[in-house]
Design a protein around this motif. Structure first.
Motif, PDB file in Angstrom:
ATOM      1  N   ILE A 277       0.873  -1.186   0.000  1.00  0.00           N
ATOM      2  CA  ILE A 277       0.000   0.000   0.000  1.00  0.00           C
ATOM      3  C   ILE A 277       0.901   1.224   0.000  1.00  0.00           C
ATOM      4  O   ILE A 277       1.704   1.394   0.917  1.00  0.00           O
ATOM      5  N   PRO A 278       0.822   2.068  -1.026  1.00  0.00           N
ATOM      6  CA  PRO A 278       1.717   3.243  -1.078  1.00  0.00           C
ATOM      7  C   PRO A 278       1.438   4.217   0.051  1.00  0.00           C
ATOM      8  O   PRO A 278       0.319   4.283   0.586  1.00  0.00           O
ATOM      9  N   PHE A 279       2.468   4.971   0.407  1.00  0.00           N
ATOM     10  CA  PHE A 279       2.340   5.925   1.504  1.00  0.00           C
ATOM     11  C   PHE A 279       1.245   6.946   1.237  1.00  0.00           C
ATOM     12  O   PHE A 279       0.543   7.367   2.165  1.00  0.00           O
ATOM     13  N   ARG A 280       1.062   7.356  -0.012  1.00  0.00           N
ATOM     14  CA  ARG A 280       0.035   8.355  -0.318  1.00  0.00           C
ATOM     15  C   ARG A 280      -1.364   7.851   0.046  1.00  0.00           C
ATOM     16  O   ARG A 280      -2.224   8.638   0.429  1.00  0.00           O
ATOM     17  N   SER A 281      -1.583   6.545  -0.046  1.00  0.00           N
ATOM     18  CA  SER A 281      -2.888   5.982   0.338  1.00  0.00           C
ATOM     19  C   SER A 281      -3.072   6.024   1.844  1.00  0.00           C
ATOM     20  O   SER A 281      -4.162   6.278   2.350  1.00  0.00           O
ATOM     21  N   TYR A 282      -1.977   5.767   2.562  1.00  0.00           N
ATOM     22  CA  TYR A 282      -2.012   5.885   4.019  1.00  0.00           C
ATOM     23  C   TYR A 282      -2.240   7.332   4.434  1.00  0.00           C
ATOM     24  O   TYR A 282      -3.058   7.637   5.309  1.00  0.00           O
ATOM     25  N   ALA A 283      -1.533   8.247   3.774  1.00  0.00           N
ATOM     26  CA  ALA A 283      -1.560   9.657   4.166  1.00  0.00           C
ATOM     27  C   ALA A 283      -2.923  10.309   3.959  1.00  0.00           C
ATOM     28  O   ALA A 283      -3.222  11.316   4.594  1.00  0.00           O
ATOM     29  N   LYS A 284      -3.751   9.750   3.085  1.00  0.00           N
ATOM     30  CA  LYS A 284      -5.085  10.300   2.871  1.00  0.00           C
ATOM     31  C   LYS A 284      -5.914  10.298   4.149  1.00  0.00           C
ATOM     32  O   LYS A 284      -6.843  11.086   4.298  1.00  0.00           O
ATOM     33  N   HIS A 285      -5.576   9.400   5.055  1.00  0.00           N
ATOM     34  CA  HIS A 285      -6.390   9.199   6.257  1.00  0.00           C
ATOM     35  C   HIS A 285      -5.757   9.778   7.514  1.00  0.00           C
ATOM     36  O   HIS A 285      -6.209   9.494   8.627  1.00  0.00           O
ATOM     37  N   LEU A 286      -4.704  10.572   7.351  1.00  0.00           N
ATOM     38  CA  LEU A 286      -4.055  11.163   8.513  1.00  0.00           C
ATOM     39  C   LEU A 286      -5.071  11.956   9.335  1.00  0.00           C
ATOM     40  O   LEU A 286      -5.960  12.608   8.795  1.00  0.00           O
ATOM     41  N   GLY A 287      -4.888  11.908  10.644  1.00  0.00           N
ATOM     42  CA  GLY A 287      -5.827  12.565  11.553  1.00  0.00           C
ATOM     43  C   GLY A 287      -6.674  11.564  12.310  1.00  0.00           C
ATOM     44  O   GLY A 287      -7.145  11.845  13.410  1.00  0.00           O
ATOM     45  N   ARG A 288      -6.862  10.394  11.718  1.00  0.00           N
ATOM     46  CA  ARG A 288      -7.604   9.323  12.388  1.00  0.00           C
ATOM     47  C   ARG A 288      -6.642   8.454  13.201  1.00  0.00           C
ATOM     48  O   ARG A 288      -5.433   8.405  12.901  1.00  0.00           O
ATOM     49  N   PRO A 289      -7.121   7.742  14.209  1.00  0.00           N
ATOM     50  CA  PRO A 289      -6.252   6.813  14.939  1.00  0.00           C
ATOM     51  C   PRO A 289      -5.670   5.763  14.004  1.00  0.00           C
ATOM     52  O   PRO A 289      -6.298   5.362  13.021  1.00  0.00           O
ATOM     53  N   PHE A 290      -4.464   5.307  14.306  1.00  0.00           N
ATOM     54  CA  PHE A 290      -3.756   4.367  13.435  1.00  0.00           C
ATOM     55  C   PHE A 290      -4.577   3.103  13.187  1.00  0.00           C
ATOM     56  O   PHE A 290      -4.656   2.620  12.045  1.00  0.00           O
ATOM     57  N   SER A 291      -5.202   2.562  14.225  1.00  0.00           N
ATOM     58  CA  SER A 291      -5.977   1.329  14.053  1.00  0.00           C
ATOM     59  C   SER A 291      -7.165   1.537  13.116  1.00  0.00           C
ATOM     60  O   SER A 291      -7.516   0.643  12.341  1.00  0.00           O
ATOM     61  N   ASP A 292      -7.759   2.716  13.162  1.00  0.00           N
ATOM     62  CA  ASP A 292      -8.870   3.011  12.254  1.00  0.00           C
ATOM     63  C   ASP A 292      -8.383   3.092  10.809  1.00  0.00           C
ATOM     64  O   ASP A 292      -9.066   2.634   9.882  1.00  0.00           O
ATOM     65  N   ILE A 293      -7.200   3.680  10.610  1.00  0.00           N
ATOM     66  CA  ILE A 293      -6.642   3.759   9.260  1.00  0.00           C
ATOM     67  C   ILE A 293      -6.353   2.359   8.733  1.00  0.00           C
ATOM     68  O   ILE A 293      -6.648   2.036   7.572  1.00  0.00           O
ATOM     69  N   MET A 294      -5.779   1.508   9.583  1.00  0.00           N
ATOM     70  CA  MET A 294      -5.479   0.147   9.154  1.00  0.00           C
ATOM     71  C   MET A 294      -6.759  -0.605   8.764  1.00  0.00           C
ATOM     72  O   MET A 294      -6.779  -1.332   7.760  1.00  0.00           O
ATOM     73  N   ALA A 295      -7.807  -0.440   9.530  1.00  0.00           N
ATOM     74  CA  ALA A 295      -9.067  -1.107   9.203  1.00  0.00           C
ATOM     75  C   ALA A 295      -9.615  -0.596   7.872  1.00  0.00           C
ATOM     76  O   ALA A 295     -10.111  -1.374   7.048  1.00  0.00           O
ATOM     77  N   THR A 296      -9.500   0.700   7.653  1.00  0.00           N
ATOM     78  CA  THR A 296      -9.970   1.277   6.389  1.00  0.00           C
ATOM     79  C   THR A 296      -9.172   0.749   5.209  1.00  0.00           C
ATOM     80  O   THR A 296      -9.730   0.493   4.131  1.00  0.00           O
ATOM     81  N   LEU A 297      -7.869   0.551   5.393  1.00  0.00           N
ATOM     82  CA  LEU A 297      -7.005   0.060   4.316  1.00  0.00           C
ATOM     83  C   LEU A 297      -7.058  -1.457   4.164  1.00  0.00           C
ATOM     84  O   LEU A 297      -6.437  -2.011   3.244  1.00  0.00           O
ATOM     85  N   GLY A 298      -7.777  -2.146   5.045  1.00  0.00           N
ATOM     86  CA  GLY A 298      -7.902  -3.593   4.945  1.00  0.00           C
ATOM     87  C   GLY A 298      -6.716  -4.353   5.492  1.00  0.00           C
ATOM     88  O   GLY A 298      -6.505  -5.532   5.155  1.00  0.00           O
ATOM     89  N   VAL A 299      -5.915  -3.722   6.367  1.00  0.00           N
ATOM     90  CA  VAL A 299      -4.776  -4.390   6.986  1.00  0.00           C
ATOM     91  C   VAL A 299      -5.272  -5.177   8.193  1.00  0.00           C
ATOM     92  O   VAL A 299      -5.925  -4.620   9.084  1.00  0.00           O
TER      93      VAL A 299
END
Length: 228
Positions: free
Chosen positions: A53-75
């Motif tokens: 998963i490229p960093f830009r896809s991760y960075a779109k969700h900055l501001g949310r808790p890390f675990s929430d971002i991971m769930a959104t990205l399907g990790v």
């Protein structure tokens, strides 16, 4: 009854930041430029856990808790990934830098009588050492614990409870759409940090384009007896 002069119709009058007893700030992208740290940590996560998963896809969700971002990205392996991310973020914390002018702006705001605080999605163990670099008198620093993370308003409201502040007397300065939504849901005023990582959503909020502009907006909103 006298009326204030009408502004020139050729250019809209600047909108001042309403007076607040407490100014709360997001951390990443508002006070400190942590993007190099986050990029390094995410690259390590991808390498060690086989995540593509490229960093830009991760960075779109900055501001949310890390675990929430991971769930959104399907990790799925969230705990293992979080452990790697935390370790590398701590190791590379030296790459973070306060944004130019932010420390002076914070000191000027507090000298004007406002209290300041921080509401972030970053774990406190990593947030506090970064904030110590700013050498500012923060009245409160909150990160999600039992509370839901942004865009839920829980951590903002917890900061208000801790400081005995009404939402109507508080402003949140953020740089991501989730910050704006959290402020709206919590009943706080919102100011967008134009030097940060994200873009605001409708309705268009008041925007400070550089840290030094924050105090100017505050000063211009003071009543004459307060500004004296």
């Amino acid at each position: 009854m006298t009326h204030a002069p009408r502004p020139d119709r050729g250019a809209p009058a600047p909108l001042p930041l309403p007076v607040s007893k407490l100014i709360l700030f997001d951390l990443d992208g508002v006070l400190v430029d942590t993007l190099p740290v986050m990029r390094s940590a995410w690259q390590a996560v991808c390498a060690q856990h086989g995540i593509d998963i490229p960093f830009r896809s991760y960075a779109k969700h900055l501001g949310r808790p890390f675990s929430d971002i991971m769930a959104t990205l399907g990790v799925r392996q969230i705990e293992e990934v979080a452990s790697t991310y935390d370790a590398v973020s701590t190791r590379d914390a030296h790459l973070a830098r306060p944004f130019p002018g932010i420390e002076a702006a914070l000191h000027t705001i507090t000298a004007g009588g406002q209290r300041i605080g921080v509401v972030t999605s970053k774990p406190l163990a990593r947030a506090v050492p970064l904030l110590e670099r700013l050498r500012c008198p923060f009245s409160v620093v909150r990160a999600p614990g039992r509370e839901r993370g942004k865009p839920a308003p829980d951590t903002l409201l917890a900061a208000l409870v801790e400081t005995g502040t009404d939402p109507a007397d508080a402003t949140y300065v953020g740089d991501m759409a989730v910050d704006q939504e959290a402020a709206r849901r919590g009943g706080l005023r919102y100011v967008h940090a134009g030097w940060g990582y994200g873009e605001p959503t409708a309705p268009e909020p008041l925007t400070a384009h550089e840290p030094a502009q924050l105090f100017g907006l505050l000063r211009d909103s003071l009543a004459p007896e307060e500004a004296a």
